[in-house]
Design an enzyme around this catalytic site. Structure first.
Site, PDB file in Angstrom:
ATOM      1  N   ASP A   1       0.867  -1.169   0.000  1.00 63.52           N
ATOM      2  CA  ASP A   1       0.000   0.000   0.000  1.00 63.52           C
ATOM      3  C   ASP A   1       0.912   1.230   0.000  1.00 63.52           C
ATOM      4  O   ASP A   1       2.107   1.121   0.314  1.00 63.52           O
ATOM      5  CB  ASP A   1      -0.886  -0.031   1.245  1.00 63.52           C
ATOM      6  CG  ASP A   1      -1.689   1.235   1.422  1.00 63.52           C
ATOM      7  OD1 ASP A   1      -2.419   1.606   0.492  1.00 63.52           O
ATOM      8  OD2 ASP A   1      -1.562   1.871   2.485  1.00 63.52           O
ATOM      9  N   MET A   2       0.378   2.390  -0.338  1.00 63.68           N
ATOM     10  CA  MET A   2       1.220   3.589  -0.403  1.00 63.68           C
ATOM     11  C   MET A   2       1.034   4.509   0.808  1.00 63.68           C
ATOM     12  O   MET A   2       1.891   4.564   1.680  1.00 63.68           O
ATOM     13  CB  MET A   2       0.940   4.334  -1.707  1.00 63.68           C
ATOM     14  CG  MET A   2       1.473   3.598  -2.933  1.00 63.68           C
ATOM     15  SD  MET A   2       3.283   3.495  -3.000  1.00 63.68           S
ATOM     16  CE  MET A   2       3.673   5.135  -3.623  1.00 63.68           C
ATOM     17  N   ASP A   3      -0.075   5.233   0.883  1.00 60.38           N
ATOM     18  CA  ASP A   3      -0.267   6.197   1.973  1.00 60.38           C
ATOM     19  C   ASP A   3      -0.302   5.494   3.324  1.00 60.38           C
ATOM     20  O   ASP A   3      -1.055   4.544   3.529  1.00 60.38           O
ATOM     21  CB  ASP A   3      -1.573   6.974   1.765  1.00 60.38           C
ATOM     22  CG  ASP A   3      -1.523   7.854   0.531  1.00 60.38           C
ATOM     23  OD1 ASP A   3      -0.533   8.570   0.351  1.00 60.38           O
ATOM     24  OD2 ASP A   3      -2.479   7.816  -0.273  1.00 60.38           O
TER      25      ASP A   3
ATOM     26  N   LYS B   1      -8.440  -5.197  -3.156  1.00 57.02           N
ATOM     27  CA  LYS B   1      -7.048  -5.480  -3.505  1.00 57.02           C
ATOM     28  C   LYS B   1      -6.770  -6.979  -3.578  1.00 57.02           C
ATOM     29  O   LYS B   1      -5.951  -7.428  -4.386  1.00 57.02           O
ATOM     30  CB  LYS B   1      -6.111  -4.819  -2.495  1.00 57.02           C
ATOM     31  CG  LYS B   1      -6.184  -3.300  -2.489  1.00 57.02           C
ATOM     32  CD  LYS B   1      -5.226  -2.705  -1.460  1.00 57.02           C
ATOM     33  CE  LYS B   1      -5.347  -1.192  -1.392  1.00 57.02           C
ATOM     34  NZ  LYS B   1      -4.392  -0.604  -0.426  1.00 57.02           N
TER      35      LYS B   1
ATOM     36  N   ASP C   1      -1.890  -0.550   6.052  1.00 51.68           N
ATOM     37  CA  ASP C   1      -2.161   0.157   7.306  1.00 51.68           C
ATOM     38  C   ASP C   1      -3.636   0.465   7.523  1.00 51.68           C
ATOM     39  O   ASP C   1      -4.051   0.779   8.633  1.00 51.68           O
ATOM     40  CB  ASP C   1      -1.387   1.472   7.354  1.00 51.68           C
ATOM     41  CG  ASP C   1      -2.008   2.522   6.430  1.00 51.68           C
ATOM     42  OD1 ASP C   1      -2.118   2.262   5.213  1.00 51.68           O
ATOM     43  OD2 ASP C   1      -2.399   3.590   6.938  1.00 51.68           O
TER      44      ASP C   1
END
Length: 267
Positions: A8-10, A195, A218
């Site tokens: 995941d990114m953020d 996802k 997260d």
């Protein structure tokens, strides 16, 4: 043996400042390539925004964008899911009638779309996450023949985030699901698509078993992905529900927790 790494990114791969240690990652990415391990960016964000973080290697990375409904591999769209036009129109009408204080942007495959009358602060916030963005007079007047729509992103009163998300899910139980980050942001995504579904598509394509996948997340939109893979990490800064699902805890995103774990895995 790990054959695929999904991040995941953020709040996960990116720091709170929306950055990452590029030199450190370059070394890790080279090691993954050397071992034939796939690197997948799996985020709720728009592809154009995600790709901007990896300008030199964007066509060497696989992107799972918009919470799993789009998969872009080597710069090409290889898989998509989208709302039917009638559902999009009904959601817009529902939000206008039942929650007129909610700000909204509608994400399509070609671009995201926002009405010019939306508050300036919300427009600026959306522009950071949607690098392909068009301002329009009326979302209901959009092109429903040549564009496919994949997600709504909402700005809602923070104290009512969970309430509004639940109301949307209840109103469209077969068609849509509202996912809240808990901070005044709600995504409306396709029911039954997430996802994990995207990773299943890649598993079939590349003949990789879920037990051979390693993933980091997260937030609540990472839960299905973390349940699906054999090796799952919640960030130390992650939501309690994410920590309960994951098999292990990675250091904070602001401490390059993902990079720390990958360095240990592939040392």
């Amino acid at each position: 043996m790990v054959k695929l790494v999904a991040v995941d990114m953020d709040g996960t791969f990116l720091s709170s400042q929306k950055t990452y240690d590029k030199k450190r990652f370059e070394q890790i990415f080279a090691e993954l390539n050397q071992r034939g391990i796939k690197f997948v960016v799996a985020s709720g964000n728009q592809y154009a925004q995600l790709a901007s973080f990896f300008p030199e290697i964007r066509e060497e990375i696989t992107f799972v964008a918009e919470n799993g409904v789009l998969i872009i591999d080597q710069g090409k769209l290889i898989h998509e899911n989208h709302f039917n036009p009638q559902t999009v129109q009904r959601i817009i009408q529902f939000l206008r009638k039942e929650h007129p204080d909610v700000n909204m942007v509608l994400n399509g495959i070609k671009s995201a779309y926002i009405e010019r009358t939306q508050p300036e602060a919300f427009q600026e916030f959306v522009a950071f996450y949607c690098h392909a963005l068009e301002k329009v007079d009326d979302l209901l007047a959009l092109d429903f023949e040549n564009e496919r729509y994949v997600k709504f992103a909402l700005g809602v009163p923070e104290a009512r985030t969970e309430e509004i998300a639940q109301a949307i899910s209840d109103a469209f139980p077969e068609e849509a699901r509202a996912v809240s980050s808990g901070h005044g942001s709600v995504d409306i995504i396709l029911a039954g698509k997430d996802k994990a579904n995207a990773l299943q598509v890649l598993a079939d394509l590349w003949e990789i078993h879920p037990s051979e996948m390693l993933a980091f997340g997260d937030g609540h939109n990472d839960l299905e992905m973390l349940r699906y893979v054999g090796h799952s990490y919640a960030m130390a800064n992650g939501a309690p529900a994410v920590k309960e699902v994951a098999k292990a805890i990675a250091p904070l995103n602001d401490e390059s927790g993902v990079l720390q774990v990958l360095e240990e895995y592939f040392a």
